[in-house]
Write a protein that holds these residues in place. Structure first.
Motif, PDB file in Angstrom:
ATOM      1  N   ASN A 178       1.739   0.836 -16.261  1.00 15.33           N
ATOM      2  CA  ASN A 178       0.996  -0.385 -15.920  1.00 15.33           C
ATOM      3  C   ASN A 178       1.763  -1.237 -14.914  1.00 15.33           C
ATOM      4  O   ASN A 178       2.944  -1.516 -15.113  1.00 15.33           O
ATOM      5  N   THR A 179       1.082  -1.665 -13.888  1.00 12.50           N
ATOM      6  CA  THR A 179       1.657  -2.598 -12.918  1.00 12.50           C
ATOM      7  C   THR A 179       0.724  -3.794 -12.833  1.00 12.50           C
ATOM      8  O   THR A 179      -0.488  -3.623 -12.650  1.00 12.50           O
ATOM      9  N   TYR A 180       1.302  -4.968 -12.966  1.00 13.75           N
ATOM     10  CA  TYR A 180       0.481  -6.173 -12.997  1.00 13.75           C
ATOM     11  C   TYR A 180       0.664  -7.017 -11.744  1.00 13.75           C
ATOM     12  O   TYR A 180       1.781  -7.199 -11.266  1.00 13.75           O
ATOM     13  N   LYS A 181      -0.451  -7.533 -11.274  1.00 21.03           N
ATOM     14  CA  LYS A 181      -0.449  -8.408 -10.108  1.00 21.03           C
ATOM     15  C   LYS A 181      -0.123  -9.850 -10.520  1.00 21.03           C
ATOM     16  O   LYS A 181       0.435 -10.615  -9.757  1.00 21.03           O
ATOM     17  N   TYR A 182      -0.491 -10.190 -11.749  1.00 22.60           N
ATOM     18  CA  TYR A 182      -0.303 -11.555 -12.241  1.00 22.60           C
ATOM     19  C   TYR A 182       0.653 -11.563 -13.432  1.00 22.60           C
ATOM     20  O   TYR A 182       0.550 -10.718 -14.327  1.00 22.60           O
ATOM     21  N   LYS A 205       5.573   3.637  -9.149  1.00 21.91           N
ATOM     22  CA  LYS A 205       5.417   5.036  -8.751  1.00 21.91           C
ATOM     23  C   LYS A 205       6.760   5.762  -8.824  1.00 21.91           C
ATOM     24  O   LYS A 205       6.850   6.874  -9.341  1.00 21.91           O
ATOM     25  N   LYS A 206       7.803   5.112  -8.343  1.00 19.70           N
ATOM     26  CA  LYS A 206       9.140   5.718  -8.329  1.00 19.70           C
ATOM     27  C   LYS A 206       9.635   6.018  -9.740  1.00 19.70           C
ATOM     28  O   LYS A 206      10.287   7.033  -9.976  1.00 19.70           O
ATOM     29  N   PHE A 254       3.140  -7.696  -5.283  1.00 18.30           N
ATOM     30  CA  PHE A 254       2.425  -6.615  -5.969  1.00 18.30           C
ATOM     31  C   PHE A 254       2.700  -5.258  -5.329  1.00 18.30           C
ATOM     32  O   PHE A 254       2.877  -4.262  -6.038  1.00 18.30           O
ATOM     33  N   LEU A 255       2.783  -5.202  -4.018  1.00 16.47           N
ATOM     34  CA  LEU A 255       3.061  -3.934  -3.334  1.00 16.47           C
ATOM     35  C   LEU A 255       4.409  -3.374  -3.760  1.00 16.47           C
ATOM     36  O   LEU A 255       4.536  -2.176  -4.024  1.00 16.47           O
ATOM     37  N   ASN A 256       5.428  -4.229  -3.876  1.00 16.78           N
ATOM     38  CA  ASN A 256       6.743  -3.785  -4.352  1.00 16.78           C
ATOM     39  C   ASN A 256       6.663  -3.276  -5.783  1.00 16.78           C
ATOM     40  O   ASN A 256       7.287  -2.274  -6.132  1.00 16.78           O
ATOM     41  N   GLY A 265      13.559  -5.453  -7.682  1.00 14.34           N
ATOM     42  CA  GLY A 265      14.650  -5.384  -6.716  1.00 14.34           C
ATOM     43  C   GLY A 265      15.731  -4.397  -7.119  1.00 14.34           C
ATOM     44  O   GLY A 265      15.536  -3.538  -7.987  1.00 14.34           O
ATOM     45  N   LYS A 266      16.878  -4.546  -6.487  1.00 14.59           N
ATOM     46  CA  LYS A 266      18.003  -3.611  -6.674  1.00 14.59           C
ATOM     47  C   LYS A 266      18.486  -3.564  -8.127  1.00 14.59           C
ATOM     48  O   LYS A 266      18.708  -2.484  -8.677  1.00 14.59           O
TER      49      LYS A 266
END
Length: 142
Positions: free
Chosen positions: A50-54, A44-45, A36-38, A10-11
């Motif tokens: 690594n980005t984790y779904k869980y 990316k930004k 997960f989409l956020n 978030g912000k």
């Protein structure tokens, strides 16, 4: 290099990521968010590897040296009870708990695992808060 695992997208998490991106020797290497989409957009930004779904996956990431937790207050306790046993330093935004029993459980975990930690209450730096502190220190001004 200090590798950070960032929990939240978030912000406030974005403000932390902006600051960290300008500090040499510190890098956000992993992130997790309930959505997960956020988390993917956030990664990316800020060029996060690594980005984790869980949530358990960011806890298992052995490349992380410390965590920054920037999530809604109602989820802090459930996150902290899993982060503290990892014995890694963490910074958490907002109050770390709402209930007295949560405070007692978190305190026991912190004492057991000896985590270095900090709770970020950024309002303590607001000018009106600082003025109130001065008044409290000098009751004649109240």
């Amino acid at each position: 290099m200090i590798n950070i695992g960032l929990i939240g997208s978030g912000k406030i998490a974005e403000e932390h990521a902006k600051v960290i991106s300008n500090i040499s020797g510190i890098k956000i290497v992993s992130n997790y968010s309930r959505t997960f989409l956020n988390a993917k957009k956030f990664a990316k930004k800020f060029n996060i590897k690594n980005t984790y779904k869980y949530f358990d996956d960011i806890c298992s990431d052995i490349t992380i040296n410390a965590y920054i937790i920037c999530i809604s207050c109602e989820y802090n306790y459930s996150i902290l009870k899993k982060i503290i046993p990892l014995k890694k330093p963490f910074f958490i935004e907002k109050p770390p708990y709402f209930e007295l029993d949560e405070k007692e459980k978190i305190t026991k975990l912190l004492n057991k695992y000896k985590n270095i930690n900090m709770v970020g209450l950024n309002r303590r730096f607001y000018s009106n808060f600082l003025a109130a502190l001065k008044m409290i220190k000098d009751p004649k001004k109240i």
